[in-house]
Design a protein around this motif. Structure first.
Motif, PDB file in Angstrom:
ATOM      1  N   GLN A 195       0.820  -1.219   0.000  1.00  0.00           N
ATOM      2  CA  GLN A 195       0.000   0.000   0.000  1.00  0.00           C
ATOM      3  C   GLN A 195       0.853   1.269   0.000  1.00  0.00           C
ATOM      4  N   ARG A 196       2.113   1.158  -0.383  1.00  0.00           N
ATOM      5  CA  ARG A 196       3.020   2.308  -0.328  1.00  0.00           C
ATOM      6  C   ARG A 196       2.727   3.338  -1.401  1.00  0.00           C
ATOM      7  N   GLN A 197       3.196   4.561  -1.141  1.00  0.00           N
ATOM      8  CA  GLN A 197       3.116   5.615  -2.140  1.00  0.00           C
ATOM      9  C   GLN A 197       3.980   5.252  -3.345  1.00  0.00           C
ATOM     10  N   PRO A 198       3.587   5.697  -4.522  1.00  0.00           N
ATOM     11  CA  PRO A 198       4.435   5.441  -5.689  1.00  0.00           C
ATOM     12  C   PRO A 198       5.679   6.331  -5.672  1.00  0.00           C
ATOM     13  N   ASP A 199       6.698   5.875  -6.369  1.00  0.00           N
ATOM     14  CA  ASP A 199       7.912   6.670  -6.610  1.00  0.00           C
ATOM     15  C   ASP A 199       8.693   7.015  -5.343  1.00  0.00           C
ATOM     16  N   LEU A 200       8.637   6.152  -4.351  1.00  0.00           N
ATOM     17  CA  LEU A 200       9.473   6.365  -3.173  1.00  0.00           C
ATOM     18  C   LEU A 200      10.918   5.948  -3.488  1.00  0.00           C
ATOM     19  N   PRO A 201      11.898   6.590  -2.863  1.00  0.00           N
ATOM     20  CA  PRO A 201      13.302   6.226  -3.103  1.00  0.00           C
ATOM     21  C   PRO A 201      13.722   5.016  -2.274  1.00  0.00           C
ATOM     22  N   ALA A 229       9.196  11.440   8.263  1.00  0.00           N
ATOM     23  CA  ALA A 229       9.425  10.571   7.109  1.00  0.00           C
ATOM     24  C   ALA A 229       9.596  11.386   5.836  1.00  0.00           C
ATOM     25  N   SER A 230       8.801  12.440   5.698  1.00  0.00           N
ATOM     26  CA  SER A 230       8.891  13.259   4.484  1.00  0.00           C
ATOM     27  C   SER A 230      10.247  13.935   4.357  1.00  0.00           C
ATOM     28  N   VAL A 231      10.824  14.339   5.492  1.00  0.00           N
ATOM     29  CA  VAL A 231      12.155  14.969   5.458  1.00  0.00           C
ATOM     30  C   VAL A 231      13.179  13.997   4.889  1.00  0.00           C
ATOM     31  N   PHE A 232      13.181  12.777   5.406  1.00  0.00           N
ATOM     32  CA  PHE A 232      14.165  11.796   4.946  1.00  0.00           C
ATOM     33  C   PHE A 232      13.925  11.393   3.491  1.00  0.00           C
ATOM     34  N   VAL A 233      12.670  11.242   3.110  1.00  0.00           N
ATOM     35  CA  VAL A 233      12.359  10.900   1.718  1.00  0.00           C
ATOM     36  C   VAL A 233      12.788  12.031   0.789  1.00  0.00           C
ATOM     37  N   ASN A 234      12.520  13.276   1.186  1.00  0.00           N
ATOM     38  CA  ASN A 234      12.934  14.422   0.376  1.00  0.00           C
ATOM     39  C   ASN A 234      14.451  14.476   0.224  1.00  0.00           C
ATOM     40  N   SER A 291       5.564   3.650  12.551  1.00  0.00           N
ATOM     41  CA  SER A 291       6.749   4.152  11.853  1.00  0.00           C
ATOM     42  C   SER A 291       6.915   3.469  10.496  1.00  0.00           C
ATOM     43  N   ILE A 292       6.543   2.199  10.412  1.00  0.00           N
ATOM     44  CA  ILE A 292       6.582   1.507   9.121  1.00  0.00           C
ATOM     45  C   ILE A 292       5.593   2.152   8.162  1.00  0.00           C
ATOM     46  N   ALA A 293       4.400   2.425   8.663  1.00  0.00           N
ATOM     47  CA  ALA A 293       3.383   3.075   7.825  1.00  0.00           C
ATOM     48  C   ALA A 293       3.850   4.456   7.379  1.00  0.00           C
ATOM     49  N   ALA A 294       4.502   5.196   8.280  1.00  0.00           N
ATOM     50  CA  ALA A 294       4.975   6.541   7.941  1.00  0.00           C
ATOM     51  C   ALA A 294       6.062   6.489   6.877  1.00  0.00           C
ATOM     52  N   ALA A 295       6.963   5.520   6.983  1.00  0.00           N
ATOM     53  CA  ALA A 295       8.058   5.407   6.017  1.00  0.00           C
ATOM     54  C   ALA A 295       7.534   5.164   4.607  1.00  0.00           C
ATOM     55  N   LEU A 296       6.438   4.448   4.486  1.00  0.00           N
ATOM     56  CA  LEU A 296       5.913   4.090   3.174  1.00  0.00           C
ATOM     57  C   LEU A 296       4.785   5.006   2.696  1.00  0.00           C
ATOM     58  N   ASN A 297       4.296   5.857   3.590  1.00  0.00           N
ATOM     59  CA  ASN A 297       3.282   6.846   3.216  1.00  0.00           C
ATOM     60  C   ASN A 297       3.574   8.166   3.908  1.00  0.00           C
ATOM     61  N   PRO A 298       4.710   8.789   3.555  1.00  0.00           N
ATOM     62  CA  PRO A 298       5.092  10.042   4.216  1.00  0.00           C
ATOM     63  C   PRO A 298       4.178  11.200   3.818  1.00  0.00           C
ATOM     64  N   GLU A 299       4.185  12.207   4.653  1.00  0.00           N
ATOM     65  CA  GLU A 299       3.469  13.445   4.325  1.00  0.00           C
ATOM     66  C   GLU A 299       4.093  14.069   3.070  1.00  0.00           C
TER      67      GLU A 299
END
Length: 337
Positions: A195-201, A229-234, A291-299
């Motif tokens: 169920q993760r967001q698309p295009d995550l790194p 999570a969004s900070v780290f993904v960005n 935290s797992i959910a946040a990592a795969l669906n960040p703000e």
């Protein structure tokens, strides 16, 4: 003569009836006696223990008083004979009958062990080793050997178990607890990955787990997890180093004394995200489901930095200038305290 025989027969029958009534009453009194305990107590039935042996054990522990009726319970109440192996919690104010019904039911007492989110594998091993109700099978085994017993391909087990409370019966093995915790982690991680967001790194569920462990160590504020999570993904998307202190601490190992110095930030370890690019090689703690959910669906945000606010949360910034301003405000607040 016949009258005398009939009279004798009736007399014998009457005596037998009185005797039967007396014995029955003694057995019932024996079974209805309250146990001599004032608090909850554990009672263990070993393999092969008979009803009479269990009654003898209770008598020795002064839970019940001795009576000749003990030998007659199995004859008058065969339903109480088949007691089952296990450890049971007996409640105060119970009668002997209540206790025996419990032993027959096989409803063993459930012990519990609680692992905290953000804890480490070495802490889990210590907790398992000190739990007296568990069977200890992992003593002296290396992490790689434990991984092999679990059927896990990773030789380092950090992050591979779900932190929560696990209930078990006495004699459960420490390995069984780890198997359950790993299976739960795998199920939650697999579901979140689907169920993760698309295009995550993130290239794999394991990389998501690594990121989740960093999020777990960075904030305990529920509503901040997706923003952290969004900070780290960005930063990953921009190929910026994560520069997160918990990874530095993990890489320092036993040399960490509660402080991170400038030299520590510059010292190369496989986990120092001030030095390495991208994610560290393994998780740094046991992440929770949130935290797992946040990592795969960040703000969805443009934040690239955050610093402690001094009030339990964090201040998030989109530029280095904003971040430096927030850092100065935080340091000023610390000095004033």
């Amino acid at each position: 003569m016949i009258k005398k025989l009939v009279s004798l027969l009736f007399t014998l029958l009457a005596l037998a009836a009185v005797g039967y009534f007396y014995v029955t009453k003694q057995v019932e009194d024996y079974l209805t006696q309250p146990l001599g305990i004032e608090t909850k107590q554990l009672f263990t039935v070993n393999a092969g223990t008979s009803l009479n042996s269990a009654l003898t054990q209770m008598t020795r522990q002064e839970w019940i008083t001795h009576s000749f009726a003990a030998k007659l319970v199995r004859r008058f109440h065969p339903e109480l004979v088949q007691i089952k192996k296990g450890t049971y919690q007996v409640e105060p104010q119970s009668t002997l009958r209540d206790a025996l019904n419990l032993l027959v039911s096989g409803k063993e007492h459930q012990f519990a062990i609680t692992f905290v989110e953000g804890s480490r594998f070495n802490e889990w091993l210590a907790m398992l080793a000190h739990d007296e109700q568990l069977e200890h099978t992992l003593a002296g085994k290396s992490e790689a050997e434990i991984a092999q017993l679990l059927g896990v391909e990773q030789k380092k087990l950090e992050g591979l178990f779900l932190a929560e409370t696990y209930h078990f019966t006495k004699g459960t093995s420490d390995l069984d607890i780890l198997k359950r915790a790993h299976a739960k982690l795998e199920a939650i991680l697999d579901s979140a990955w689907q169920q993760r967001q698309p295009d995550l790194p993130l290239k794999s569920p394991y990389e998501a787990l690594i990121l989740a462990s960093i999020i777990e160590k960075e904030t305990a504020v529920e509503e901040e997890r997706t923003r952290v999570a969004s900070v780290f993904v960005n930063r990953l998307n921009k190929r910026m180093r994560l520069q997160t202190d918990p990874t530095v601490i993990y890489g320092m190992g036993e040399s960490y004394d509660g402080n991170i110095r400038r030299k520590d930030l510059r010292t190369a370890t496989p986990y120092n995200t001030y030095v390495i690019n991208g994610l560290p090689p393994t998780p740094i703690a046991m992440p929770g489901e949130a935290s797992i959910a946040a990592a795969l669906n960040p703000e969805q945000s443009a934040y690239l930095y955050f610093v402690a606010s001094g009030n339990g949360g964090h201040v998030f910034s989109k530029s280095l200038t904003e971040h430096n301003r927030a850092v100065r405000a935080y340091l000023k607040q610390l000095r004033q305290q």
